[in-house]
Motif scaffolding. Sequence first.
Motif, PDB file in Angstrom:
ATOM      1  N   ALA A 198     -10.760  68.459 -37.535  1.00  0.00           N
ATOM      2  CA  ALA A 198     -10.932  68.721 -38.962  1.00  0.00           C
ATOM      3  C   ALA A 198     -12.388  69.066 -39.224  1.00  0.00           C
ATOM      4  CB  ALA A 198     -10.520  67.491 -39.762  1.00  0.00           C
ATOM      5  N   PRO A 199     -12.666  69.788 -40.306  1.00  0.00           N
ATOM      6  CA  PRO A 199     -14.052  70.158 -40.622  1.00  0.00           C
ATOM      7  C   PRO A 199     -14.952  68.934 -40.703  1.00  0.00           C
ATOM      8  CG  PRO A 199     -12.545  71.393 -41.993  1.00  0.00           C
ATOM      9  CD  PRO A 199     -11.720  70.382 -41.268  1.00  0.00           C
ATOM     10  N   GLY A 200     -16.061  68.994 -40.001  1.00  0.00           N
ATOM     11  CA  GLY A 200     -17.020  67.907 -40.045  1.00  0.00           C
ATOM     12  C   GLY A 200     -16.653  66.701 -39.201  1.00  0.00           C
ATOM     13  N   LYS A 201     -15.555  66.795 -38.459  1.00  0.00           N
ATOM     14  CA  LYS A 201     -15.119  65.667 -37.633  1.00  0.00           C
ATOM     15  C   LYS A 201     -15.039  66.070 -36.169  1.00  0.00           C
ATOM     16  CE  LYS A 201     -12.452  63.261 -41.199  1.00  0.00           C
ATOM     17  NZ  LYS A 201     -11.164  62.599 -41.511  1.00  0.00           N
ATOM     18  N   GLU A 202     -15.051  65.072 -35.316  1.00  0.00           N
ATOM     19  CA  GLU A 202     -14.915  65.338 -33.890  1.00  0.00           C
ATOM     20  C   GLU A 202     -13.460  65.656 -33.547  1.00  0.00           C
ATOM     21  OE1 GLU A 202     -18.539  62.516 -32.181  1.00  0.00           O
ATOM     22  OE2 GLU A 202     -16.462  62.151 -31.592  1.00  0.00           O
ATOM     23  N   ARG A 203     -13.314  66.369 -32.454  1.00  0.00           N
ATOM     24  CA  ARG A 203     -11.970  66.647 -31.952  1.00  0.00           C
ATOM     25  C   ARG A 203     -11.303  65.344 -31.541  1.00  0.00           C
ATOM     26  NH1 ARG A 203     -12.263  69.999 -26.738  1.00  0.00           N
ATOM     27  NH2 ARG A 203     -12.800  67.937 -25.933  1.00  0.00           N
ATOM     28  N   GLU A 204     -10.018  65.242 -31.827  1.00  0.00           N
ATOM     29  CA  GLU A 204      -9.287  64.041 -31.426  1.00  0.00           C
ATOM     30  C   GLU A 204      -7.986  64.411 -30.723  1.00  0.00           C
ATOM     31  OE1 GLU A 204      -7.607  61.562 -34.454  1.00  0.00           O
ATOM     32  OE2 GLU A 204      -7.286  63.236 -35.845  1.00  0.00           O
ATOM     33  N   THR A 218      -4.592  67.590 -41.951  1.00  0.00           N
ATOM     34  CA  THR A 218      -5.188  68.921 -42.050  1.00  0.00           C
ATOM     35  C   THR A 218      -6.268  69.101 -40.992  1.00  0.00           C
ATOM     36  OG1 THR A 218      -4.738  69.128 -44.415  1.00  0.00           O
ATOM     37  CG2 THR A 218      -6.541  70.454 -43.517  1.00  0.00           C
ATOM     38  N   ALA A 219      -6.122  70.133 -40.185  1.00  0.00           N
ATOM     39  CA  ALA A 219      -7.053  70.377 -39.084  1.00  0.00           C
ATOM     40  C   ALA A 219      -6.663  71.656 -38.356  1.00  0.00           C
ATOM     41  CB  ALA A 219      -7.043  69.218 -38.095  1.00  0.00           C
ATOM     42  N   MET A 220      -7.547  72.081 -37.484  1.00  0.00           N
ATOM     43  CA  MET A 220      -7.187  73.108 -36.512  1.00  0.00           C
ATOM     44  C   MET A 220      -6.560  72.383 -35.335  1.00  0.00           C
ATOM     45  SD  MET A 220      -7.309  76.401 -36.010  1.00  0.00           S
ATOM     46  CE  MET A 220      -8.728  77.141 -36.826  1.00  0.00           C
TER      47      MET A 220
END
Length: 127
Positions: free
Chosen positions: A40-46, A90-92
Amino acid sequence: QVQLVESGGGSVQAGGSLRLSCVASEYMYPSYCMGWFRQAPGKEREGVTGIDRLGRETYAESVKGRFAISRDNSKKTLYLQMNTLRPEDTAMYYCAAWRGCSSPGDKLLRGDLYTYWGQGTQVTVSS
């Protein structure tokens, strides 16, 4: 070189469902562990979920009971069925392949272990 192409993302209201697909180019696909990750924007990949060569699955706590991973080796395709979607989903979303994995267990959610990555597909959930 393995190529992974995701599809199926889109916009949906909270409570809705989406099904993501990831097609692999590599004929060795059945021997790879596969996973879905998101950022998600501004967050680390999980790590969201992963599946090993024998079909054993691992899920992040945040998606357990709502998401389901599956693979069709004959079609070299990985799926992610997402139900009861929430705005925080919501995320890529990225598909990834791990060459040479063996009995990975919870390591399926570790992105640093994966060898190949797709370009991602956007999922947007509105409240």
